[in-house]
Design an enzyme around this catalytic site. Structure first.
Site, PDB file in Angstrom:
ATOM      1  N   SER A 148       0.750  -1.342   0.029  1.00  0.00           N
ATOM      2  CA  SER A 148      -0.003   0.111   0.191  1.00  0.00           C
ATOM      3  C   SER A 148       0.761   1.258   0.015  1.00  0.00           C
ATOM      4  O   SER A 148       1.605   1.367  -1.005  1.00  0.00           O
ATOM      5  CB  SER A 148      -0.922  -0.132   1.223  1.00  0.00           C
ATOM      6  OG  SER A 148      -1.978   0.936   1.046  1.00  0.00           O
ATOM      7  N   ASP A 226     -10.002  -5.334  -3.167  1.00  0.00           N
ATOM      8  CA  ASP A 226      -9.426  -4.510  -2.504  1.00  0.00           C
ATOM      9  C   ASP A 226     -10.188  -3.135  -2.208  1.00  0.00           C
ATOM     10  O   ASP A 226     -10.636  -2.493  -3.274  1.00  0.00           O
ATOM     11  CB  ASP A 226      -8.131  -3.989  -2.875  1.00  0.00           C
ATOM     12  CG  ASP A 226      -7.139  -3.268  -2.140  1.00  0.00           C
ATOM     13  OD1 ASP A 226      -7.629  -2.296  -1.451  1.00  0.00           O
ATOM     14  OD2 ASP A 226      -5.968  -3.562  -2.092  1.00  0.00           O
ATOM     15  N   HIS A 259      -7.681  -5.930   0.884  1.00  0.00           N
ATOM     16  CA  HIS A 259      -6.079  -5.233   1.334  1.00  0.00           C
ATOM     17  C   HIS A 259      -5.401  -5.778   2.705  1.00  0.00           C
ATOM     18  O   HIS A 259      -4.287  -5.044   2.675  1.00  0.00           O
ATOM     19  CB  HIS A 259      -6.540  -3.690   1.409  1.00  0.00           C
ATOM     20  CG  HIS A 259      -5.456  -2.390   1.229  1.00  0.00           C
ATOM     21  ND1 HIS A 259      -5.030  -2.323   0.106  1.00  0.00           N
ATOM     22  CD2 HIS A 259      -4.967  -1.765   2.084  1.00  0.00           C
ATOM     23  CE1 HIS A 259      -4.006  -1.485   0.093  1.00  0.00           C
ATOM     24  NE2 HIS A 259      -4.019  -1.145   1.341  1.00  0.00           N
TER      25      HIS A 259
END
Lengths: 283, 283
Positions: A148, A226, A259
């Site tokens: 991320s 995600d 995620h």
């Protein structure tokens, strides 16, 4: 350097350290995994792992499930913190999760009050590897990965330093921070409002303008479920820039994954093997 | 049952649920991992995992790194919470970590005010498996494992229910709670001061008196650098009781490992394989 804790794991060792950083002008914490091959006097290559928003050095080490494979392949893993910390370190005035503490975005801040401590780009690319190579049984081979915000950091740092990192990978990276809410907030706060100062920290811009002779291999994983995919991550923009730049990258998309670290743990072994293939044996 | 969250991981699924428990008279949370083989309409066996002091259903699922192997072997894993929870549930008056919330010790409490909700033995051995078998694609094959307080729970539950669990394992278990500070505090609080009421929940006592025809296989891992080894765990007492009872068990000791999930993650694959070997194929 002060040892905070030490745990044997998968025949290797997980250790946490605190040290006084000249770059960030505060105490910094990092974690290192050392595989058992170091017991035989072998110097091992290092994968640097950059974590995402709200994380510290601990999330990857506790949740990624990377040690068995890293030990088998003889790879050390170093996980720095995601920002400077301490009472003296300026935080976001609203203490939000996506700016300030836990959200350094791996840039060198130019804007007060953040410019005093938030020098994470220099910390990760200079001070930390020098410290690691001076104190641990590692060679000078390095790869970089992250998740991320840390995937953003890994892509940016890898693309800007092809002589330093032999391979680059990312899980669910923010590939175009100049063009998403998380990045716009962070970059305007740390770098000011002029977008031309943002470009050196934007992987998609760096890829678009890439003109260095060496093209290090890049591997990206992205889950289709995600929750940040459409608004923040947009990996297709990086893929398109790479195609336009004739820079081969691999972007794998995975049905149903989100995620979280459950996603990372599902594919971390493949990333360790990828980086291992690109380390040059120097036995 | 209310679904709290769902994450794809290692081709299977990790899900958390909340349900109203008749046994503990409060809402209970549990997590389940389902391997991908359930997508083919296959019913899979279940490993129940009991966690240690201060844990919830989340610790094992986030830190043990068990999913790749569990998916490969086609085993579901269920992790209950370690105590009843809620505003109405009595906690230790000092809010200590080793009694009350997060420290149910897998017993049926008889002492007020704990006896209203702290019925974890019945919850784990009756209500939870009935719920799991009614709502998920599992068969009726069960094994049980756990860590520390949960290792105590797994040994006790496994030894008392040899017709229910086909194999039993534990990491760093409290094997003789009648004879260590953690156990003495918990048992006197939940069960009262008369030690004869403690014996049904003490694995070493149960082993000493074992007289059932079926002897289920037992596998225990213990690290030599476990900070609780001498004062709380004392696995040699269980080993000695097993030898005296002519009950074969395997107790593996590991140099340098401590009490943490780093230890569990290092050997969980071997425990999954152990339980897998003892599940009877019912295809």
């Amino acid at each position: 350097m002060e040892l905070i804790s030490s745990n044997k794991v998968s025949n290797g060792w997980h250790k946490r350290y605190k040290h006084s950083s000249q770059t960030t002008q505060c105490d910094m914490t990092f974690a290192i995994f050392l595989p058992e091959t170091v017991n035989e006097g072998k110097k091992v290559p290092v994968l640097y792992w950059l974590s995402g928003l709200t994380c510290s050095d601990e999330n990857f080490m506790q949740k990624a499930g990377a040690f068995k494979k890293a030990n088998e392949l003889g790879i050390a893993i170093v996980a720095p913190d995601t920002s400077p910390r301490g009472e003296d370190v300026a935080d976001d005035e609203n203490a939000s999760y996506d700016f300030g503490l836990g959200a350094g975005f791996y840039v060198n801040a130019t804007q007060a009050p953040y410019n005093k401590h938030y020098q994470m780009y220099d910390y990760v690319t200079q001070e930390l590897p020098e410290l690691i190579e001076a104190h641990f049984p590692v060679n000078n081979q390095k790869a970089i990965s992250g998740h991320s915000m840390g995937g953003h950091g890994a892509l940016v740092i890898g693309l800007r330093n092809p002589d330093m990192y032999t391979s680059i990978s990312a899980f669910s990276p923010i590939v175009n921070p100049s063009n998403c809410p998380w990045g716009e907030k962070a970059f305007s706060g740390y770098l000011g409002d002029e977008p031309q100062h943002w470009q050196q920290y934007d992987a998609t811009v760096l890829m678009t303008n890439y003109d260095q002779p060496v093209k290090r291999p890049i591997l990206i994983e992205q889950g289709t479920e995600d929750q940040f995919l459409e608004a923040q991550l947009k990996p297709w923009l990086f893929k398109e820039a790479a195609e336009n730049a004739s820079y081969p990258i691999t972007l794998n998309t995975h049905d149903g994954y989100d995620h979280s670290y459950f996603f990372i743990s599902s594919f971390i072994d493949e990333h360790l093997a990828f980086h291992h293939r690109h380390f040059v044996s120097r036995d």
